[in-house]
Write an enzyme that holds these catalytic residues in place. Structure first.
Site, PDB file in Angstrom:
ATOM      1  N   GLU A  56       0.814  -1.212   0.000  1.00  0.00           N
ATOM      2  CA  GLU A  56       0.000   0.000   0.000  1.00  0.00           C
ATOM      3  C   GLU A  56       0.848   1.264   0.000  1.00  0.00           C
ATOM      4  O   GLU A  56       0.534   2.238  -0.691  1.00  0.00           O
ATOM      5  CB  GLU A  56      -0.918  -0.004   1.233  1.00  0.00           C
ATOM      6  CG  GLU A  56      -1.806   1.217   1.364  1.00  0.00           C
ATOM      7  CD  GLU A  56      -2.846   1.305   0.261  1.00  0.00           C
ATOM      8  OE1 GLU A  56      -3.214   2.440  -0.093  1.00  0.00           O
ATOM      9  OE2 GLU A  56      -3.271   0.252  -0.259  1.00  0.00           O
ATOM     10  N   ASP A  57       1.964   1.262   0.763  1.00  0.00           N
ATOM     11  CA  ASP A  57       2.690   2.510   1.023  1.00  0.00           C
ATOM     12  C   ASP A  57       4.077   2.593   0.392  1.00  0.00           C
ATOM     13  O   ASP A  57       4.767   3.593   0.573  1.00  0.00           O
ATOM     14  CB  ASP A  57       2.827   2.718   2.541  1.00  0.00           C
ATOM     15  CG  ASP A  57       1.479   2.913   3.218  1.00  0.00           C
ATOM     16  OD1 ASP A  57       0.552   3.389   2.548  1.00  0.00           O
ATOM     17  OD2 ASP A  57       1.357   2.574   4.405  1.00  0.00           O
TER      18      ASP A  57
END
Length: 718
Positions: free
Chosen positions: A76-77
């Site tokens: 996600e990051d």
């Protein structure tokens, strides 16, 4: 923050065969990928996944779950992909990380209109592998522990989501310890005033009864030991949020709660549970109707224990929870209690769980999936899902002895749909314990229920008010969608015309084509139906049709007071025929969110009552006057109503001012106040207050109950 070797040692402490290399690689990879990223607190971001992994080691989960916790944010990051994770850590970990990542992406879509779809996808995702939910719960727990560093508006949104979704999901798989901490952290941010008031009352109780409570555990252990039952007894104090929930549900003051202090009695074997129960009941008088056997009939999250309340040593009313050590671990850790060794491998042991009387930990979530698959949508589905997750249970039986578990407050229609959809669709009546009973009867533990079926599927359109389960409501709603389409179209047309009239657009020939094209509806009737159901606002359509009105129309409906002259706008059902006037009973003051019925009386018309109004007893023998009703979207979204509560408070200077202040701080508006019975020490009064709905009224009453000068508060029921 756990250092690398500390995390590995924590896993190896319960799983000596754990893959150290995999854990070490995941730890290093998480630190490398998150690099210089920082959290809102200013701490390095990689500290977060490491702390999440540490939380899960406390629950002794398998290596794949711990590795997933370390990696749960990298896709996600960071620049990492699912394929990168699969190549480095294997397909099992990649699948789990992907599942958690999908949930994180849903959280980012915080717009109110997307909540229903997000929750639907959320339930579907976690129903496939319970480890996805376990990682997500640990992730949310660490985020809640550090929530003070985020902005207030985001803090409130996250806290509410935690309280309404994550904590109930945790309880649905039995992880009481995480769910309880999540509730307390969220409660602290959402209602600090109530939490502080409850903590002050708890401190006062500790000063008053502290010494007596300390001696209870020793006395119970002594009595059991003399009877030959070896047990470990320890006390616990109810948490502020659990007290708040009870104050919302019960019409009693703080001092009347009997289980603020409870004691756990841990014995060696299941038979000892019942032996200990007998010893305790012989030693101290039992409080009637306070005994529950969750060993013979476990809760759906596999919770097993005996509950009883007795008037114990020093005359204190105390709750006893009697269970074995294994039951206690399941009560605290839920599904996580069943990770163990089997066939030289460490993982989830479903067979051991079944041997202890446990059920599939995802059964509750799959039940919600059934509701999704039945086509329920929008905010109604969110309401039903949360309802399913929150409610306690009641155990009833079919005539052949099969056990059916329902939420507390369940009625015969809920039972019928729990047996089979076909049974619910054809239900026309019910026998409870051999006697014909109304369909509005709430079922009690141990009831034997027989459904009387008709030949055709002719569900009365408003039987939804006679259900509490999502499964039953969704089935009835499908019928409503097909049979009441015309009613919603008429309501939507009137709402749109009213909105345009207020803006000065009267006597205009409307063509809805621009709105149909922009909003994607096939026909005028489809658009009117959407307005009638509250899915599209009339203001939005007005701005599309008349761009010059942009900003002049209100984005939401005007909040109108629920009164007799507007009765048709706020309720619908079988009794709303042309020429029938609608009145709201002053005896019970129905507000949106209450379950309601109508009584059709000669001359008077249709009077709306709450389902538990005492006046309904007058009509119990005449089913012909009963009309099943429900609130319209206009009532649930765009109205305010007058709720009457009856309170007993101390007769002391300043108390009335305190009551008024509490109501005002909770968002209520006092309309009328009448003293009904005044004595030297206490007086009773009826308070009419303006509220948004039943939930709002309940929150105000709970806030009042935290005040030591308030003895009881309850809704007026006749």
């Amino acid at each position: 923050m756990l250092r690398q070797f500390e995390l590995v040692e924590a896993v190896r402490a319960y799983d000596p065969t754990a893959d150290e290399g995999l854990l070490n690689r995941a730890y290093v990879y998480a630190m490398k990928m998150h690099g210089s990223q920082l959290r809102a607190s200013g701490d390095p971001y990689f500290a977060h996944p490491i702390q999440v992994a540490g939380i899960l080691t406390d629950y002794r989960l398998d290596t794949a779950t711990i590795v997933t916790a370390l990696l749960h944010d990298v896709v996600e990051d960071t620049s990492a992909t699912r394929d990168d994770i699969a190549e480095r850590f294997g397909e099992e970990v990649a699948d789990l990380v992907e599942g958690v990542t999908k949930l994180s992406r849903l959280e980012l879509q915080a717009e109110h209109t997307r909540q229903a779809e997000n929750l639907r996808k959320f339930i579907l995702a976690i129903s496939k592998d319970v480890r996805v939910l376990l990682v997500k719960l640990a992730d949310r727990l660490h985020n809640m522990r550090t929530l003070k560093h985020v902005k207030p508006d985001k803090r409130e949104r996250i806290s509410r989501e935690t309280l309404e979704v994550y904590a109930p999901l945790g309880r649905s798989i039995g992880i009481h310890s995480i769910a309880s901490e999540l509730e307390e952290l969220a409660f602290e941010h959402l209602n600090p005033t109530a939490r502080t008031a409850i903590e002050r009352r708890l401190e006062a109780l500790k000063l008053e009864h502290g010494q007596a409570i300390d001696g209870v555990a020793r006395e119970v252990e002594r009595v059991l030991e003399e009877a030959g039952v070896h047990a470990h007894v320890f006390g616990r104090q109810k948490t502020p949020y659990s007290i708040w929930r009870k104050l919302q549900r019960k019409s009693v003051g703080f001092s009347s709660l009997s289980d603020i202090y409870g004691f756990r009695v841990i014995v060696e074997a299941e038979d000892d549970c019942y032996r200990a129960l007998g010893v305790i009941h012989r030693a101290w008088p039992m409080v009637p109707e306070r005994f529950k056997d969750f060993i013979s009939t476990p809760k759906s999250n596999n919770y097993r224990s005996l509950h009883t309340t007795v008037v114990g040593p020093s005359g204190l009313r105390i709750e006893m929870q009697i269970r074995t050590d294994a039951m206690d671990r399941v009560a605290e850790d839920g599904v996580a209690a069943h990770w163990a060794y089997k066939n030289m491998a460490y993982g989830f042991d479903a067979e051991a769980m079944a041997a202890q009387g446990g059920r599939d930990p995802l059964q509750n979530l799959r039940h919600l999936v059934q509701v999704i698959e039945h086509g329920e949508g929008g905010e109604d589905w969110v309401e039903h899902a949360k309802l399913e997750m929150y409610l306690d249970q009641v155990f009833v039986f079919t005539p052949k002895g099969a056990l059916i578990t329902l939420p507390r407050g369940g009625m015969p229609l809920d039972f019928a749909y729990a047996v089979h959809t076909e049974v619910g669709d054809t239900a026309v009546g019910a026998k409870i314990n051999g006697e014909l009973k109304p369909m509005r009867t709430q079922l009690q533990n141990g009831d034997v229920v027989e459904i009387i079926r008709g030949a055709k599927r002719e569900i009365p359109v408003d039987w939804r008010s006679l259900t509490v389960t999502g499964r039953a409501r969704s089935a009835i709603r499908r019928h409503i969608r097909t049979s009441e389409r015309g009613e919603f179209q008429k309501l939507g047309r009137a709402t749109l015309e009213q909105t345009l009239t207020r803006a000065g657009k009267t006597d205009v020939e409307l063509t809805l084509r621009p709105a149909l094209e922009q909003l994607g509806f096939a026909s005028d009737d489809d658009l009117y139906e959407a307005v009638g159901r509250g899915r599209v606002s009339a203001a939005k359509i007005g701005e599309i049709l008349f761009p010059a009105l942009k900003g002049r129309l209100k984005a939401g409906p005007d909040r109108k007071r629920i009164g007799d002259e507007q009765g048709r706008l706020f309720v619908r059902g079988g009794g709303l025929t042309p020429g029938v006037s609608v009145h709201f009973g002053h005896c019970c003051s129905p507000v949106p969110g209450d379950r309601i019925v109508g009584i059709l009386e000669p001359e008077a018309g249709l009077t709306v009552h709450t389902i538990d109004c005492q006046r309904l007893e007058e009509f119990a023998d005449d089913d012909s006057v009963w009309q099943d009703l429900q609130w319209t979207p206009q009532a649930e979204q765009g109205a305010v109503a007058s709720a009457r509560v009856r309170a007993t408070i101390k007769n002391a200077p300043g108390v009335l001012g305190q009551v008024a202040t509490i109501i005002g701080e909770a968002g209520g508006n006092i309309l009328n106040l009448v003293m009904t019975h005044r004595q030297q020490d206490f007086f009773d009064m009826d308070i009419d207050m303006e509220v948004e709905d039943a939930k709002h009224a309940t929150a105000i009453m709970a806030a009042l109950r935290t005040n030591p000068s308030v003895d009881t508060v309850e809704r007026s029921r006749g």
